[in-house]
Scaffold this active site. Sequence first.
Site, PDB file in Angstrom:
ATOM      1  N   LEU A 168       9.441   0.754  35.831  1.00 18.02           N
ATOM      2  CA  LEU A 168       9.473  -0.483  36.618  1.00 18.02           C
ATOM      3  C   LEU A 168       8.054  -1.017  36.783  1.00 18.02           C
ATOM      4  O   LEU A 168       7.183  -0.349  37.349  1.00 18.02           O
ATOM      5  CB  LEU A 168      10.107  -0.222  37.992  1.00 18.02           C
ATOM      6  CG  LEU A 168      11.518   0.393  37.980  1.00 18.02           C
ATOM      7  CD1 LEU A 168      12.040   0.539  39.405  1.00 18.02           C
ATOM      8  CD2 LEU A 168      12.478  -0.428  37.134  1.00 18.02           C
ATOM      9  N   GLY A 209       9.684   9.294  40.067  1.00 20.29           N
ATOM     10  CA  GLY A 209       8.968   8.078  40.448  1.00 20.29           C
ATOM     11  C   GLY A 209       9.805   6.854  40.147  1.00 20.29           C
ATOM     12  O   GLY A 209      10.954   6.746  40.587  1.00 20.29           O
ATOM     13  N   ASP A 210       9.226   5.907  39.394  1.00 16.57           N
ATOM     14  CA  ASP A 210       9.957   4.686  39.038  1.00 16.57           C
ATOM     15  C   ASP A 210      10.338   4.706  37.551  1.00 16.57           C
ATOM     16  O   ASP A 210      10.501   3.652  36.928  1.00 16.57           O
ATOM     17  CB  ASP A 210       9.118   3.448  39.360  1.00 16.57           C
ATOM     18  CG  ASP A 210       7.791   3.426  38.598  1.00 16.57           C
ATOM     19  OD1 ASP A 210       7.359   4.498  38.145  1.00 16.57           O
ATOM     20  OD2 ASP A 210       7.201   2.341  38.453  1.00 16.57           O
ATOM     21  N   GLU A 211      10.517   5.903  36.990  1.00 12.89           N
ATOM     22  CA  GLU A 211      10.880   6.045  35.590  1.00 12.89           C
ATOM     23  C   GLU A 211      12.334   6.496  35.439  1.00 12.89           C
ATOM     24  O   GLU A 211      12.815   7.347  36.202  1.00 12.89           O
ATOM     25  CB  GLU A 211       9.977   7.067  34.898  1.00 12.89           C
ATOM     26  CG  GLU A 211       8.506   6.658  34.861  1.00 12.89           C
ATOM     27  CD  GLU A 211       7.631   7.720  34.252  1.00 12.89           C
ATOM     28  OE1 GLU A 211       6.455   7.417  33.939  1.00 12.89           O
ATOM     29  OE2 GLU A 211       8.107   8.866  34.076  1.00 12.89           O
TER      30      GLU A 211
END
Length: 295
Positions: A168, A209-211
């Site tokens: 993201l 995380g944002d993965e």
Amino acid sequence: MTSDQSGQDRPVLAPQTFRRALDKSHEAKAKVEVVANELTSANDAVKAKIAKGVTSLPVHEALADSEGVEVKVQDVAGDLHEVTDTLSQGIEDLKGVESALKRSRKALIESEAALALSQRGEHKAKFDGMHDPRTGLPNRTLFDDRLAQAISLAERHGWTLAVMFLDLDRFKTINDTHGHAAGDRVLEEIARRLNGHCRDEDTVCRNGGDEFLYLLMNPQGRENIERVASMVLANLGAPIDMDDLQLNITPSIGIALYPEHGGTVEQLIDRADIAMYQAKRAASGFAIFDDASRG
């Protein structure tokens, strides 16, 4: 075995014991009928003699008749007492068996409930160990396992696979500007959209995380893979309404193909990661791994 009031064990009556008791009861009934018939006959004889004008009977005859009847009555009484004792013992034993059965049923119900609770706990522990607690998506451990299985199937059937690595863009800004609670809600919404988009045979996971990672099973050529990637970009790029906020999230997607870009779990994910950075640099939304474009 059952226990009497003294706490000592005594054997439970077998079915043949009850049959013997019933047979004894039938024998006693037959004897009672014989005695009754004899008393009736004796009474009729007395009445006949009285009718003939005999007003007194010989004492020895009366005593003999009385003693004979008394012996038979006592014999019958003894048989009936034996039957009564046997059946009483059987009834008490049956009560003991019924009580034991009730306790066994209760223990069985409690054991089944404990087993069901243990199974639910085991299932939950297994689920928690394979899923991300924030989004509920499969975690990296489960994704790696499914990708390994997919590679085996693809090798056997001549399929292709596509692994998409999603990141993201500027997600840190959301956390810094609106707080981690807002960031968590964004992750949950992204996970919901990804999960709703993928097919049953595909797998989406949160990598951390944002993965996120997205496995496409047998996507049937690059054109179809690019079409799916474009749809994912549009789906995730739609505004996210959050209280008074409207947040726009744009992901970058890197794609690696099996067997073209690798034949192992590690190779495919690593090259999808590289392609994701290629997409970020080009601001193209998504990119398929190109070894010549590494930078």
